[in-house]
Design a protein around this motif. Structure first.
Motif, mmCIF file in Angstrom:
data_model
loop_
_atom_site.group_PDB
_atom_site.id
_atom_site.type_symbol
_atom_site.label_atom_id
_atom_site.label_comp_id
_atom_site.label_asym_id
_atom_site.label_seq_id
_atom_site.Cartn_x
_atom_site.Cartn_y
_atom_site.Cartn_z
ATOM 1 N N TYR A 52 0.825 -1.209 0.000
ATOM 2 C CA TYR A 52 0.000 0.000 0.000
ATOM 3 C C TYR A 52 0.860 1.260 0.000
ATOM 4 O O TYR A 52 2.035 1.240 0.380
ATOM 5 N N SER A 53 0.252 2.370 -0.418
ATOM 6 C CA SER A 53 0.934 3.663 -0.370
ATOM 7 C C SER A 53 0.951 4.155 1.070
ATOM 8 O O SER A 53 -0.058 4.110 1.776
ATOM 9 N N SER A 54 2.096 4.648 1.515
ATOM 10 C CA SER A 54 2.308 4.919 2.937
ATOM 11 C C SER A 54 1.474 6.077 3.467
ATOM 12 O O SER A 54 1.303 6.209 4.680
ATOM 13 N N GLU A 55 0.909 6.919 2.593
ATOM 14 C CA GLU A 55 0.180 8.083 3.094
ATOM 15 C C GLU A 55 -1.124 7.709 3.795
ATOM 16 O O GLU A 55 -1.704 8.531 4.503
ATOM 17 N N LYS A 56 -1.609 6.482 3.600
ATOM 18 C CA LYS A 56 -2.796 6.044 4.342
ATOM 19 C C LYS A 56 -2.429 5.121 5.492
ATOM 20 O O LYS A 56 -3.275 4.404 6.036
ATOM 21 N N ASP A 57 -1.172 5.152 5.901
ATOM 22 C CA ASP A 57 -0.653 4.202 6.882
ATOM 23 C C ASP A 57 -1.396 4.273 8.216
ATOM 24 O O ASP A 57 -1.786 3.244 8.769
ATOM 25 N N ASN A 86 4.916 1.644 1.175
ATOM 26 C CA ASN A 86 5.652 2.215 0.034
ATOM 27 C C ASN A 86 5.585 1.310 -1.189
ATOM 28 O O ASN A 86 6.601 0.967 -1.802
ATOM 29 N N ALA A 87 4.365 0.935 -1.546
ATOM 30 C CA ALA A 87 4.166 -0.018 -2.634
ATOM 31 C C ALA A 87 4.584 0.560 -3.980
ATOM 32 O O ALA A 87 4.295 1.711 -4.299
ATOM 33 N N THR A 88 5.262 -0.255 -4.766
ATOM 34 C CA THR A 88 5.555 0.057 -6.166
ATOM 35 C C THR A 88 5.369 -1.214 -6.980
ATOM 36 O O THR A 88 5.472 -2.327 -6.456
ATOM 37 N N TRP A 101 -2.281 -1.652 -3.565
ATOM 38 C CA TRP A 101 -3.177 -0.584 -3.124
ATOM 39 C C TRP A 101 -2.454 0.761 -3.186
ATOM 40 O O TRP A 101 -2.045 1.308 -2.167
ATOM 41 N N PRO A 102 -2.291 1.301 -4.382
ATOM 42 C CA PRO A 102 -1.602 2.585 -4.521
ATOM 43 C C PRO A 102 -2.527 3.745 -4.165
ATOM 44 O O PRO A 102 -3.690 3.549 -3.793
ATOM 45 N N ALA A 103 -2.007 4.957 -4.309
ATOM 46 C CA ALA A 103 -2.789 6.140 -3.953
ATOM 47 C C ALA A 103 -3.796 6.524 -5.028
ATOM 48 O O ALA A 103 -4.819 7.127 -4.725
ATOM 49 N N SER A 104 -3.507 6.194 -6.281
ATOM 50 C CA SER A 104 -4.428 6.637 -7.329
ATOM 51 C C SER A 104 -4.418 5.689 -8.514
ATOM 52 O O SER A 104 -3.568 4.800 -8.627
ATOM 53 N N ARG A 105 -5.366 5.921 -9.403
ATOM 54 C CA ARG A 105 -5.482 5.104 -10.611
ATOM 55 C C ARG A 105 -4.291 5.272 -11.546
ATOM 56 O O ARG A 105 -4.082 4.456 -12.444
ATOM 57 N N PRO A 266 -7.303 2.956 -5.173
ATOM 58 C CA PRO A 266 -7.963 1.742 -5.680
ATOM 59 C C PRO A 266 -7.353 0.468 -5.095
ATOM 60 O O PRO A 266 -6.132 0.290 -5.086
ATOM 61 N N TYR A 267 -8.214 -0.392 -4.616
ATOM 62 C CA TYR A 267 -7.830 -1.664 -3.982
ATOM 63 C C TYR A 267 -7.862 -2.733 -5.062
ATOM 64 O O TYR A 267 -8.925 -3.103 -5.560
#
Length: 358
Positions: A52-57, A86-88, A101-105, A266-267
């Motif tokens: 996942y993106s860390s900003e929703k940690d 810190n997903a990539t 689960w990134p931050a955006s589409r 988006p999940y």
């Protein structure tokens, strides 16, 4: 006849005991309406690894704690959630996530373009956060930005103020971060010439974009490197929560762009060789829990996100809501027109143009 009945009854009891023992040891076969605890290999957890993106940690950690309290199970097996921050897309082969689960589409589109991720369903938006401007509430700067926001070309209007450093704009590195890429998408939407030319002036004004969204805010709030940044709204709310002021005592202020773009978080459940069907089903169960009104409301009330589930509504009159607390500093529930996220190919072309303009 009595003896035969006793034999049949005894056989039935033995069969029931055998099935019960096997179920307790291995877990139920197929779908089970009752989640029966197991004592043998059937108790092995179904692991859902979420990249996942860390900003929703902070919200995600709190939500997963609540999920664990429900003792989730799938077919008698406990569900275990592992979080990878810190997903990539590039980390897939080593991290082997079940969920991306990134931050955006924008990241989803790039994953599709690179053929590095296939999804069992259309990724579901889970949280919403528009791109906004966060600045110190200096009256002259606020007036300058508001005039530009009302103009036909916001980015072109602020460029002279970037050139003479009246405005010191901060963005995240568009090569690696979605909010920086969102700036490129918005800038390109109003571009009437070659895209490299459109990007060159802005690139010259921002020689060292921040490495990630949290560093961007640190560079503004603590290091005074910027006096205005483009950031997702929920991170702007986190900054407002600090009650920070600049050296002149000005509080932070939020301004909304004439056209914005959403981080919709988006999940995406992966379809890859390392993800089993049970893991996919467990990931669906986790997603459904995170989409419940209660958990979505938690994201809105305490962590500054807009809920994707419309059953979880934000009440602007609720004194506990950040949209009430910070209304005087510009926070607003109304959304202006949104730019549609481009394809993965188009995003890569924008990134290449930015690199050429730097």
């Amino acid at each position: 006849m009595l003896r035969l009945s006793q034999m049949l009854a005894g056989s039935y009891v033995l069969l029931v005991l055998l099935i019960t023992g096997l179920t307790l040891w291995f877990g139920p076969l197929g779908w089970a309406p009752l989640q029966i605890p197991t004592i043998g290999p059937g108790g092995t957890p179904v692991v859902v690894r979420v990249a996942y993106s860390s900003e929703k940690d902070r919200w995600l950690q709190a939500a997963i704690e609540r999920y664990a309290e429900t003792k989730p199970r799938l077919g008698g097996h406990p569900i275990q959630v592992e979080l990878v921050a810190n997903a990539t897309v590039e980390m897939f082969e080593t991290a082997k996530p079940t969920v991306y689960w990134p931050a955006s589409r924008l990241q989803i589109e790039q994953a599709r373009r690179q053929r590095m991720a296939y999804f069992i369903q259309t990724p579901q938006p889970m949280l919403l956060s528009p791109l906004v401007l966060l600045t110190w509430g200096d009256p002259d700067r606020i007036n300058l930005l508001n005039d530009a926001l009302l103009s036909a070309d916001f980015w072109g209007t602020i460029q002279p103020s970037l050139d003479d450093a009246t405005l010191r704009l901060g963005i995240t590195d568009p090569v690696r971060n979605d909010s920086g890429q969102q700036v490129l998408v918005l800038l390109n939407a109003g571009c009437s010439e070659d895209v490299v030319t459109c990007f060159s002036s802005l690139a010259a004004s921002i020689p060292n974009p921040s490495s990630n969204p949290n560093q961007l805010l640190t560079n503004m709030l603590l290091l005074s490197q910027y006096n205005v940044v483009a950031t997702p709204e929920h991170l702007a709310i986190e900054a407002l929560n600090t009650q920070a002021t600049d050296k002149d005592g000005n509080k932070l202020a939020v301004l909304y762009l004439p056209e914005t773009i959403l981080s919709d978080h988006p999940y995406a459940i992966l379809s890859t060789p390392w993800v089993t069907r049970d893991q996919q089903r467990a990931a669906e169960q986790l997603r459904d829990f995170l989409y419940t009104p209660e958990i979505q409301q938690l994201a809105a009330q305490e962590y500054g996100f807009r809920p994707a589930n419309l059953q979880a509504r934000i009440n602007p009159n609720d004194v506990a809501s950040p949209f009430n607390r910070y209304a005087a500093q510009g926070l607003n529930l109304n959304l202006l027109p949104q730019v549609e996220p481009p394809t993965g190919e188009a995003i890569q072309a924008l990134i290449a143009a930015w690199q050429a303009a730097e």
